[in-house]
Design a protein around this motif. Sequence first.
Motif, mmCIF file in Angstrom:
data_model
loop_
_atom_site.group_PDB
_atom_site.id
_atom_site.type_symbol
_atom_site.label_atom_id
_atom_site.label_comp_id
_atom_site.label_asym_id
_atom_site.label_seq_id
_atom_site.Cartn_x
_atom_site.Cartn_y
_atom_site.Cartn_z
ATOM 1 N N THR A 49 0.806 -1.216 0.000
ATOM 2 C CA THR A 49 0.000 0.000 0.000
ATOM 3 C C THR A 49 0.840 1.268 0.000
ATOM 4 O O THR A 49 0.391 2.315 -0.460
ATOM 5 C CB THR A 49 -0.908 0.034 1.239
ATOM 6 O OG1 THR A 49 -0.083 -0.028 2.415
ATOM 7 C CG2 THR A 49 -1.871 -1.145 1.243
ATOM 8 N N GLU A 64 2.762 6.703 -1.242
ATOM 9 C CA GLU A 64 1.580 5.851 -1.388
ATOM 10 C C GLU A 64 1.562 5.198 -2.764
ATOM 11 O O GLU A 64 1.850 5.842 -3.778
ATOM 12 C CB GLU A 64 0.309 6.687 -1.192
ATOM 13 C CG GLU A 64 0.179 7.255 0.208
ATOM 14 C CD GLU A 64 -1.024 8.170 0.353
ATOM 15 O OE1 GLU A 64 -1.930 8.114 -0.516
ATOM 16 O OE2 GLU A 64 -1.067 8.945 1.330
ATOM 17 N N LEU A 67 -3.845 3.717 -6.366
ATOM 18 C CA LEU A 67 -5.004 2.935 -5.935
ATOM 19 C C LEU A 67 -5.289 1.745 -6.838
ATOM 20 O O LEU A 67 -5.649 0.660 -6.362
ATOM 21 C CB LEU A 67 -6.236 3.839 -5.860
ATOM 22 C CG LEU A 67 -6.140 5.030 -4.894
ATOM 23 C CD1 LEU A 67 -7.420 5.855 -4.958
ATOM 24 C CD2 LEU A 67 -5.875 4.554 -3.478
ATOM 25 N N ASP A 68 -5.136 1.924 -8.146
ATOM 26 C CA ASP A 68 -5.424 0.811 -9.052
ATOM 27 C C ASP A 68 -4.427 -0.318 -8.883
ATOM 28 O O ASP A 68 -4.758 -1.500 -9.081
ATOM 29 C CB ASP A 68 -5.472 1.296 -10.508
ATOM 30 C CG ASP A 68 -4.158 1.897 -10.976
ATOM 31 O OD1 ASP A 68 -3.431 2.485 -10.147
ATOM 32 O OD2 ASP A 68 -3.851 1.790 -12.178
ATOM 33 N N ILE A 70 -2.946 -1.075 -5.946
ATOM 34 C CA ILE A 70 -3.329 -1.750 -4.702
ATOM 35 C C ILE A 70 -4.482 -2.714 -4.959
ATOM 36 O O ILE A 70 -4.428 -3.893 -4.579
ATOM 37 C CB ILE A 70 -3.721 -0.720 -3.631
ATOM 38 C CG1 ILE A 70 -2.515 0.145 -3.253
ATOM 39 C CG2 ILE A 70 -4.280 -1.424 -2.391
ATOM 40 C CD1 ILE A 70 -2.852 1.318 -2.359
ATOM 41 N N ALA A 71 -5.532 -2.222 -5.622
ATOM 42 C CA ALA A 71 -6.682 -3.076 -5.917
ATOM 43 C C ALA A 71 -6.275 -4.252 -6.799
ATOM 44 O O ALA A 71 -6.713 -5.392 -6.578
ATOM 45 C CB ALA A 71 -7.774 -2.259 -6.597
ATOM 46 N N GLU A 95 -8.442 7.241 0.984
ATOM 47 C CA GLU A 95 -8.623 6.700 -0.371
ATOM 48 C C GLU A 95 -8.127 5.255 -0.454
ATOM 49 O O GLU A 95 -8.760 4.400 -1.079
ATOM 50 C CB GLU A 95 -7.891 7.565 -1.394
ATOM 51 C CG GLU A 95 -8.484 8.950 -1.591
ATOM 52 C CD GLU A 95 -8.049 9.946 -0.524
ATOM 53 O OE1 GLU A 95 -8.592 11.066 -0.499
ATOM 54 O OE2 GLU A 95 -7.160 9.607 0.304
ATOM 55 N N ILE A 96 -6.987 4.979 0.190
ATOM 56 C CA ILE A 96 -6.472 3.615 0.195
ATOM 57 C C ILE A 96 -7.393 2.700 0.995
ATOM 58 O O ILE A 96 -7.697 1.566 0.579
ATOM 59 C CB ILE A 96 -5.033 3.581 0.755
ATOM 60 C CG1 ILE A 96 -4.064 4.246 -0.233
ATOM 61 C CG2 ILE A 96 -4.598 2.142 1.044
ATOM 62 C CD1 ILE A 96 -2.638 4.329 0.251
ATOM 63 N N ASP A 98 -10.598 3.012 1.488
ATOM 64 C CA ASP A 98 -11.807 2.777 0.700
ATOM 65 C C ASP A 98 -11.540 1.776 -0.419
ATOM 66 O O ASP A 98 -12.354 0.885 -0.684
ATOM 67 C CB ASP A 98 -12.303 4.106 0.115
ATOM 68 C CG ASP A 98 -13.620 3.946 -0.621
ATOM 69 O OD1 ASP A 98 -14.596 3.494 -0.006
ATOM 70 O OD2 ASP A 98 -13.661 4.255 -1.830
ATOM 71 N N THR A 99 -10.384 1.895 -1.070
ATOM 72 C CA THR A 99 -10.010 0.965 -2.136
ATOM 73 C C THR A 99 -9.870 -0.449 -1.612
ATOM 74 O O THR A 99 -10.365 -1.412 -2.216
ATOM 75 C CB THR A 99 -8.699 1.429 -2.808
ATOM 76 O OG1 THR A 99 -8.911 2.678 -3.448
ATOM 77 C CG2 THR A 99 -8.212 0.404 -3.821
#
Length: 275
Positions: A49, A64, A67-68, A70-71, A95-96, A98-99
Motif C-alpha cells: 500500500t 503511497e 489505488l489501481d 493496490i486493488a 482513499e487507500i 476505501d479501495t
Amino acid sequence: MTYLPLTPPGQTPRRVMTIAGSDSGGGAGIQADMRTFAMLGMHGLVAVTAVTVQNSLGVKGFHEVPLDVIAGQIEVVAGDIGVQAAKTGMLASSEIIDTVATTWRRAAPDVPLVVDPVCASMHGDPLLHPSALEALKDKLFPLATVVTPNLDEVRLLTGIDVVDAATQREAARALHALGPRWALVKGGHLRSSAHSPDMLFDGTDFVEYEAERIDTGDDHGAGDTLAAAIASALAHGYEVPEAVGFGKRWVTECLRAAYPLGQGHGPVSALFRLG
C-alpha cells in the motif's frame, strides 16, 4: 510453544495475505509479516500500500502506491492463488482504505480479515492521515474478523484512555460497536500492569490473555507480528479466541528473541524458531 501444522513438502501450504506498507529497515510492515508467515509454514501473499523511508530511528517519509495497483494486487492474487486469511497494516489514507475495503468485498468477502489499525510508528511518526480515521472505522472495521489496536490507537479510535482492566473492557466495547466481529485491546503498553494483558470481546463475552512482560527496547514490529500470527492461525481454521491465544504466545517468544539493530529500536524476531 506448540506451532501451527506444517504442510508436507511438495504440497501447497495455506496462503495468507498482508495488505500493508513496506519498511525499508526490515523491522515492521510487510517484512515482519512475511517473516512470521514463513516461520509458521504459510505461503505469504502481498499487496503493498505504501513504501516507507524508514530505519531503526524512525520514518523519514513514505510514498503511497496508486489505488489501481493496490486493488489489482488483491484481485489478481485472490482470483488465481486463493487466500485463506489476510491482515492489514499501514493503509495511509482514506482513499487507500476505501479501495482496500471495496476490493476486499468483491474479491474475498468470506475470508477472515485481521485489521491492525496502524496510525503511527513506534517512534510516533504518523503513518495514517488524520482524515483517514473515520474511513478506517466506517469502511474497514465492519469487514474485520478481529481488530488489533494498541493503546495509542485505541485512544485515537475511541477517545478512551486505557489505564486498567475496567477501561480496557470499556474500550473493547467501544471498538466492537464500530462493527468488527471481535475487538482485541492489546495491553503491551499498559505499564501499570506487571504482565502484558490483552482483552478480546465479541459483543457478549470477554476473553482475557496474560503473558510475561518482556523487558526489551527492541520491539519494533510487534503489532504486525501479532496480527500476522493471528491471521495464520485463522487460515488453519482456528476460532478467533484460539487464534488470538496462539498469536499472543508467538509474539511473546518473538519479543524474547528480539535483537538490536542500527542506532534505534531493533525488531522482534521470528527467527527464534531456527534455533
